[in-house]
Scaffold this motif. Structure first.
Motif, short mmCIF file in Angstrom:
data_model
loop_
_atom_site.label_atom_id
_atom_site.label_comp_id
_atom_site.label_asym_id
_atom_site.label_seq_id
_atom_site.Cartn_x
_atom_site.Cartn_y
_atom_site.Cartn_z
N ALA A 28 -2.47 -0.71 -2.74
CA ALA A 28 -1.68 -1.94 -2.37
C ALA A 28 -0.33 -1.93 -1.77
O ALA A 28 0.13 -2.73 -1.00
N ARG A 29 0.61 -0.84 -2.27
CA ARG A 29 1.76 -0.60 -1.65
C ARG A 29 1.52 -0.08 -0.34
O ARG A 29 2.60 -0.66 0.46
N CYS A 30 0.86 0.56 -0.13
CA CYS A 30 0.64 1.12 1.47
C CYS A 30 0.14 -0.06 2.36
O CYS A 30 0.69 -0.41 3.46
N ARG A 31 -0.62 -0.87 1.92
CA ARG A 31 -1.05 -2.18 2.60
C ARG A 31 0.29 -3.13 2.77
O ARG A 31 0.33 -3.64 3.99
N ALA A 32 0.82 -3.03 1.69
CA ALA A 32 2.26 -4.01 2.04
C ALA A 32 3.13 -3.60 3.02
O ALA A 32 3.65 -4.25 3.56
N GLY A 34 2.00 -2.40 5.91
CA GLY A 34 1.38 -2.67 6.95
C GLY A 34 0.60 -1.39 7.40
O GLY A 34 -0.14 -1.41 8.59
N LEU A 35 0.21 -0.56 6.49
CA LEU A 35 -0.67 0.51 6.72
C LEU A 35 -2.15 0.04 6.47
O LEU A 35 -2.47 -0.64 5.71
N SER A 36 -3.32 0.74 7.12
CA SER A 36 -4.67 0.45 6.77
C SER A 36 -4.93 1.59 5.75
O SER A 36 -4.43 2.57 5.78
N VAL A 37 -5.85 1.03 4.67
CA VAL A 37 -6.08 1.95 3.62
C VAL A 37 -7.68 1.90 3.12
O VAL A 37 -8.40 0.68 3.21
N ALA A 38 -8.35 3.05 3.04
CA ALA A 38 -9.73 3.04 2.13
C ALA A 38 -9.41 3.78 1.25
O ALA A 38 -8.59 4.48 0.99
N ILE A 39 -9.98 3.19 0.06
CA ILE A 39 -10.02 3.69 -1.32
C ILE A 39 -11.19 4.20 -1.83
O ILE A 39 -12.38 3.39 -1.62
N VAL A 40 -11.44 5.40 -2.14
CA VAL A 40 -12.83 5.81 -2.55
C VAL A 40 -12.98 6.23 -4.10
O VAL A 40 -12.04 6.62 -4.74
N ALA A 103 -17.17 -5.77 -10.46
CA ALA A 103 -17.09 -6.74 -9.15
C ALA A 103 -16.02 -7.40 -9.13
O ALA A 103 -15.40 -7.47 -7.70
N PRO A 104 -15.36 -7.92 -10.05
CA PRO A 104 -13.94 -8.64 -9.71
C PRO A 104 -12.78 -7.74 -9.08
O PRO A 104 -11.90 -8.20 -8.37
N GLU A 105 -12.87 -6.42 -9.55
CA GLU A 105 -11.82 -5.44 -8.99
C GLU A 105 -12.29 -5.23 -7.68
O GLU A 105 -11.28 -5.12 -6.78
N ALA A 106 -13.49 -5.01 -7.37
CA ALA A 106 -13.93 -5.07 -5.91
C ALA A 106 -13.39 -6.17 -4.86
O ALA A 106 -13.03 -6.04 -3.88
N VAL A 107 -13.48 -7.25 -5.40
CA VAL A 107 -13.34 -8.34 -4.89
C VAL A 107 -11.64 -8.49 -4.60
O VAL A 107 -11.15 -8.88 -3.61
N TRP A 108 -10.85 -8.05 -5.49
CA TRP A 108 -9.36 -8.10 -5.65
C TRP A 108 -9.28 -6.91 -4.28
O TRP A 108 -8.12 -7.26 -3.51
N LEU A 109 -9.80 -5.74 -4.16
CA LEU A 109 -9.47 -4.79 -3.18
C LEU A 109 -9.46 -5.59 -1.93
O LEU A 109 -8.88 -5.25 -1.02
N ALA A 110 -10.79 -6.21 -1.78
CA ALA A 110 -10.92 -6.87 -0.53
C ALA A 110 -10.02 -7.90 -0.01
O ALA A 110 -9.61 -7.89 1.07
N SER A 111 -9.28 -8.65 -1.21
CA SER A 111 -8.53 -9.56 -0.91
C SER A 111 -7.11 -8.98 -0.30
O SER A 111 -6.47 -9.63 0.05
N GLU A 112 -6.84 -7.83 -0.88
CA GLU A 112 -5.78 -6.98 -0.36
C GLU A 112 -6.08 -6.51 1.15
O GLU A 112 -5.11 -5.62 1.56
#
Length: 483
Positions: A28-32, A34-40, A103-112
């Protein structure tokens, strides 16, 4: 010979291995920034803490402390007409872990704006991560700037004869249990063992604790373990310290389990929880492809960058770096790492002297707060008296009986607890604080602020606690210190 086709490269600025709280914070901090992020993530988004550790254990323990508090007061004591409702306790746990549905955690990641890649991720050379999903072919992720390892830790079982195949519990089985064993043996006297002994004794198990050390909670002040042992014993648990298990026997998966002690004595139980330590999950994440040894912790500097990796692109946060095996410290490191990677990606100089300390992780060296949700609670931050002396500090230890504080007597009849502050005499600041007693977990942040901020003792004198609260312990400690 036919060559296996390689997956196409998917480019990101940052790839994070592990979607527990530390990894989520880093992403989340990397996205803030302005960086593109994938989480595995190979299991559930939210990690160990959300589904098998902090959240379920504390949710399970809360009814225990609430009932204990009600029974400690005339008036409410008479209103308590029964024991804990085990089914309701487990149902509340299930609601908090959403029956292990992420599922809710995955939705949060997508929202970020964070891309979730499900599967087992392994580093495959510099800045490359190869992911093997549970379904479909492999995916190759390439990080332009950084890879962050946040794969957490796993329970460690000792190499005892008969243990393999004995179907013993670890912390996962304890926090996800659906039934209460009639007899439970708990091996280990650290946080997990102490909390789960408290829980299952309260739910009706006959608990026997087998502890190799001479007391519980060995990383805290000795009186913490002593008060917890006293409470567990009064509740009916048997606590044996200075005792080691030499072998385990279980003839059938559903039958009783026998623990053979080092003196030959046998302890028979229906289940046995081994809370005997944790190890970093680094054994199968491809560290050997970048010159690192798999299976061990990853040493890092104060920016959480892994030592000895050419190019400085690899970071490690949370349990894998072993600086402090606590969720809140891992989340803190995740915030630091996000700021560091964002700054380095943009060519911004790191601000080691920034008063906010945005680019250096310092809190996990000398001011780590921890609460053990036993009955009574134990809470500490900073150094114990013994640790301070080992470091060569000139200290003064100040103790006070928490039961003598007016706010504590209001909180519970017959309140039993203890407080200690360790004063660094040369700097005239607190080096560490420990509280033991009902409800003391909520006292800890004030102590953490005092230790981290290095508040002079003469200034603490003017931080006036409200009356009548348990926080008045601060006044009593300071009065004792001043003489």
């Amino acid at each position: 010979m036919t060559r296996t086709p390689q997956p196409a490269e998917e480019q990101y600025d940052v790839v994070v291995l592990g979607a527990g709280p530390p990894g989520q914070n880093a992403a989340a901090r990397c996205r803030a920034a302005g960086l593109s992020v994938a989480i595995v993530e190979r299991e559930l988004v939210g990690g160990e803490c959300s589904y098998w550790a902090c959240i379920p254990s504390k949710t399970l323990l809360r009814p225990v402390s609430a009932l204990s508090a009600a029974r400690a007061l005339p008036g409410s004591r008479e209103a308590v007409t029964g024991n804990l409702d085990t089914a309701a306790v487990f149902a509340r746990r299930d609601s908090f872990v959403r029956r292990w549905n992420d599922a809710p955690e995955a939705v949060w990641l997508a929202s970020e704006g964070i891309d979730l890649v499900r599967g087992h991720g392994r580093i495959d050379g510099a800045r490359h991560v190869l992911v093997q999903p549970s379904e479909g072919g492999p995916r190759r992720l390439v990080a332009r700037h950084a890879v962050v390892v946040s794969t957490g830790s796993r329970a460690v079982l000792p190499p005892l004869p008969g243990l393999s195949g004995a179907r013993v519990w670890t912390s996962r089985e304890a926090t996800s249990a659906e039934t209460v064993p009639r007899r439970l043996a708990v091996v280990g006297g650290g946080v997990v063992g102490t909390e789960m002994a408290t829980l299952f004794q309260s739910l009706g198990s006959a608990v026997t604790m087998l502890v190799r050390d001479e007391g519980l909670l060995p990383r805290m002040e000795p009186f913490a373990g002593e008060l917890v042992v006293k409470a567990l014993s009064e509740a009916g648990a048997e606590v044996r310290t200075g005792t080691s298990v030499a072998a385990v026997v279980r003839d059938s998966p559903e039958g009783p389990i026998t623990l053979i002690l080092d003196d030959g004595e046998q302890v028979v139980a229906d289940e046995a929880l081994f809370a005997t330590g944790r190890a970093p999950r680094t054994d199968d994440i491809g560290l050997e492809t970048v010159g690192l040894d798999p299976g061990g912790r990853l040493p890092v500097d104060d920016t959480c960058r892994v030592d000895g990796v050419k190019g400085g692109w690899l970071y490690a946060i949370g349990d894998v770096n072993h600086r402090a095996l606590l969720t809140h410290q891992g989340k803190y490191q995740g915030r630091i790492v996000g700021a560091v990677i964002g700054a380095r990606a943009q060519g911004v100089p790191l601000l080691e002297t920034d008063p906010w300390g945005a680019h250096v992780a310092t809190a996990d060296r000398a001011a780590v707060p921890q609460v053990v949700f036993s009955e009574p609670e134990a809470a500490s931050v900073g150094l114990t008296a013994a640790e301070a002396e080992r470091r060569g500090l000139r200290v003064r230890v100040v103790d006070y009986d928490l039961g003598q504080v007016t706010g504590a007597s209001v909180y519970a009849e017959g309140y039993r607890g203890w407080a200690r502050m360790v004063v660094d005499l040369d700097r005239d600041v607190l080096a560490g604080v420990t509280f033991v007693g009902p409800g003391v977990g909520e006292l800890l942040h004030s102590a953490t602020i005092a230790v981290v901020a290095e508040v002079p003792m003469d200034r603490l004198w003017h931080a006036v606690p409200s009356f009548p609260t348990i926080s008045e312990i601060w006044l009593r400690l300071l009065e004792t210190y001043r003489g």
